[in-house]
Design an enzyme around this catalytic site. Structure first.
Site, PDB file in Angstrom:
ATOM      1  N   CYS A  91       0.780  -1.229   0.000  1.00  0.00           N
ATOM      2  CA  CYS A  91       0.000   0.000   0.000  1.00  0.00           C
ATOM      3  C   CYS A  91       0.817   1.287   0.000  1.00  0.00           C
ATOM      4  O   CYS A  91       0.604   2.140  -0.859  1.00  0.00           O
ATOM      5  CB  CYS A  91      -1.016   0.009   1.134  1.00  0.00           C
ATOM      6  SG  CYS A  91      -0.449  -0.655   2.675  1.00  0.00           S
ATOM      7  N   ASP A  94      -4.982   0.105  -4.733  1.00  0.00           N
ATOM      8  CA  ASP A  94      -3.527   0.279  -4.676  1.00  0.00           C
ATOM      9  C   ASP A  94      -2.771  -1.047  -4.594  1.00  0.00           C
ATOM     10  O   ASP A  94      -1.555  -1.050  -4.656  1.00  0.00           O
ATOM     11  CB  ASP A  94      -3.118   1.205  -3.529  1.00  0.00           C
ATOM     12  CG  ASP A  94      -3.408   0.620  -2.173  1.00  0.00           C
ATOM     13  OD1 ASP A  94      -4.036  -0.444  -2.104  1.00  0.00           O
ATOM     14  OD2 ASP A  94      -3.026   1.237  -1.162  1.00  0.00           O
ATOM     15  N   ASN A  95      -3.439  -2.160  -4.424  1.00  0.00           N
ATOM     16  CA  ASN A  95      -2.766  -3.452  -4.562  1.00  0.00           C
ATOM     17  C   ASN A  95      -3.777  -4.587  -4.572  1.00  0.00           C
ATOM     18  O   ASN A  95      -4.928  -4.415  -4.178  1.00  0.00           O
ATOM     19  CB  ASN A  95      -1.716  -3.712  -3.467  1.00  0.00           C
ATOM     20  CG  ASN A  95      -2.218  -3.553  -2.059  1.00  0.00           C
ATOM     21  OD1 ASN A  95      -1.904  -2.597  -1.378  1.00  0.00           O
ATOM     22  ND2 ASN A  95      -3.011  -4.500  -1.605  1.00  0.00           N
TER      23      ASN A  95
END
Length: 500
Positions: free
Chosen positions: A24, A258-259
């Site tokens: 993150c 974000d991931n």
């Protein structure tokens, strides 16, 4: 998330090849700066890893995209999780407001749903455990609606909303805590497969997984889905608000993450940080002016591309901005922009570990982190790698090098092996490996859009080099951006990050 898919995805473009750095704080930093981690130098989620550190604040944070929007007279609003170490005493405390933001409602530290502290325009605001007053996803929604009511209609706006869901501790709203009772993590692809011929960290999990791990990951999977139902409600409320204030048709909405995250792939119970598709892929949907509905786009898009795309929409001259990414406005709205997709891109990660032995996993010694009771460790100092990814109509390849004593290399042909079950490094022509190595070296040192896009460094891999392999041709921490021409609103909805 049926509402989100209908209101954003079906109303615009869905990118099926959106890719990020699988952790993150480095990924969020890339979203904010438009730069690869080797340029903004955020390595992990710790202060010593440059996450929201004084060095970050003096350097990359002073050139993030909200600053440029602010100069364009945007009214900017942020609410939710910012960076993992934000608001800590050694990171400037709650008084630190990153430049470029007019309204600031940022979570101190990592994800929570109750009993958290916010920095509200630099002032500490503590919250308890009342659902009506404190549930963070709903609080962020409500404050964004107030912002839209109170804004000046004479200027464009940008909102970035970052609720915690579906990040651990996976606390769903009361009305959703019994949903998905029959749901389990999917048992397909690489689920509970041995990590044969992979980096040592993938070879150490117990296989097959014990029932305790299966029960744990299934429970986590269900809870994540439950938390996302409040995010689905958020999307609906915000879209309705934009419609009621007659701005919906004049606004771009980006929804992404974000991931990625794994639940049982290669017998890893839960987490991210790995180089494989399940950890580096994210959802990305965009609607807005010039974007035709119901589009599915194959072009690869990276987290470093979000900042230049938002700035491109807002009217900023991208040649004046120091970014590694490129605008993908031309991909989703070709009537507005000309442009082409990149053929290559970089995925890089710096592993984390503890200098002492983890009590949960003494047999593996020091240098590891994120270890589970069954001695399955999800990260280590030498889980440090860089990959060059080729993704176009002819090739779907991944070449990765580890910074460890083995100089371990993994190569995958995702056309014939979409789940990355077989490392084919020993089957590939050495000349191709050397070419990939050189490409990776150039990417790892690239600075700026011209060099990081690799358009000037054409590279092809003929099919003859892949013996016995056919050539045919990734929730969740989500971000949503809403951008008007001269307007943008973003929402990031956070992905699970255990123990981070």
């Amino acid at each position: 998330m049926k509402k989100t898919k209908a209101l954003i995805g079906d109303a615009g473009a869905t990118f099926v090849n959106a890719v990020i750095t699988p952790l993150c704080c480095p990924s969020r930093s890339s979203i904010l700066t438009g730069q690869y981690p080797h340029n903004h130098e955020v390595r992990n989620n710790s202060l010593t890893g440059n996450c929201s550190s004084p060095l970050w604040q003096k350097g990359p944070e002073s050139a993030t995209f909200p600053i440029y929007l602010n100069k364009q007279k945007y009214q900017t609003f942020f609410a939710g999780k910012y960076l993992n170490q934000y608001g800590k005493k050694d990171a400037g405390d709650v008084g630190h407001i990153p430049p470029g933001w007019d309204q600031w409602h940022a979570l101190v530290g990592n994800s929570q749903y109750y009993n958290y502290t916010l920095s509200v325009n630099g002032k500490e605001e503590k919250h308890g455990d009342s659902y009506e007053k404190d549930y963070l996803t709903d609080l962020i929604t409500n404050r964004s609606l107030h912002f839209l009511d109170d804004r000046s209609p004479q200027h464009p706006f940008f909102l970035m909303l970052s609720p915690p869901a579906p990040h651990s501790p996976w606390t769903a709203a009361p009305q959703y805590q019994k949903e998905f009772s029959d749901v389990k993590a999917p048992r397909d692809g690489s689920f509970d497969k041995p990590g044969k011929d992979k980096h040592w960290l993938l070879r150490q999990p117990i296989n097959p997984m014990p029932n305790s791990s299966l029960t744990f990951l299934d429970n986590a999977y269900r809870k994540r889905w439950q938390t996302l139902l409040s995010v689905d409600d958020m999307v609906e409320k915000l879209v309705k608000k934009l419609d009621s204030v007659k701005e919906l048709d004049n606004t771009y909405i980006f929804y992404t993450s974000d991931n990625g995250y794994h639940t049982g792939q290669f017998s890893l119970p839960i987490d991210k940080r790995q180089l494989y598709e399940f950890d580096i892929r994210i959802p990305l949907m965009v609607r807005g002016p010039g974007i035709k509905p119901n589009q599915t786009l194959q072009a690869p898009v990276l987290n470093i591309d979000l900042a230049p795309t938002i700035l491109d929409i807002s009217g900023v001259n991208l040649s004046s901005v120091n970014v590694d990414g490129q605008s993908f406005l031309s991909q989703m709205a070709p009537s507005l922009r000309n442009g082409s997709a990149r053929p290559f891109f970089l995925v890089e990660y710096t592993g984390e570990g503890h200098p002492t032995t983890d009590p949960a996993c003494p047999k593996l010694g020091p240098g590891l982190s994120q270890c589970f009771p069954d001695c399955v460790c999800e990260d280590a100092y030498n889980n440090t790698y860089a990959c060059v990814r080729t993704l176009d109509k002819e090739h779907n390849l991944q070449y990765c090098e580890f910074a460890d004593s083995e100089s371990f290399v993994e190569v995958y042909n995702l056309t014939s092996d979409p789940h990355q079950l077989e490392n084919i490094v020993k089957k590939v022509d050495p000349a191709v490996l050397q070419a990939m190595n050189q490409r990776l070296i150039k990417l790892q040192s690239c600075v700026g859009n011209t060099y990081c896009s690799l358009k000037c460094l054409g590279f092809t891999v003929p099919s003859k080099h892949f013996t016995n392999h056919r050539r045919t041709t990734c929730i969740f921490q989500m971000w949503r951006f809403i951008v008007q021409p001269k307007v943008c609103w973003c929402t990031q909805l956070s992905l699970i990050q255990s123990s981070l």
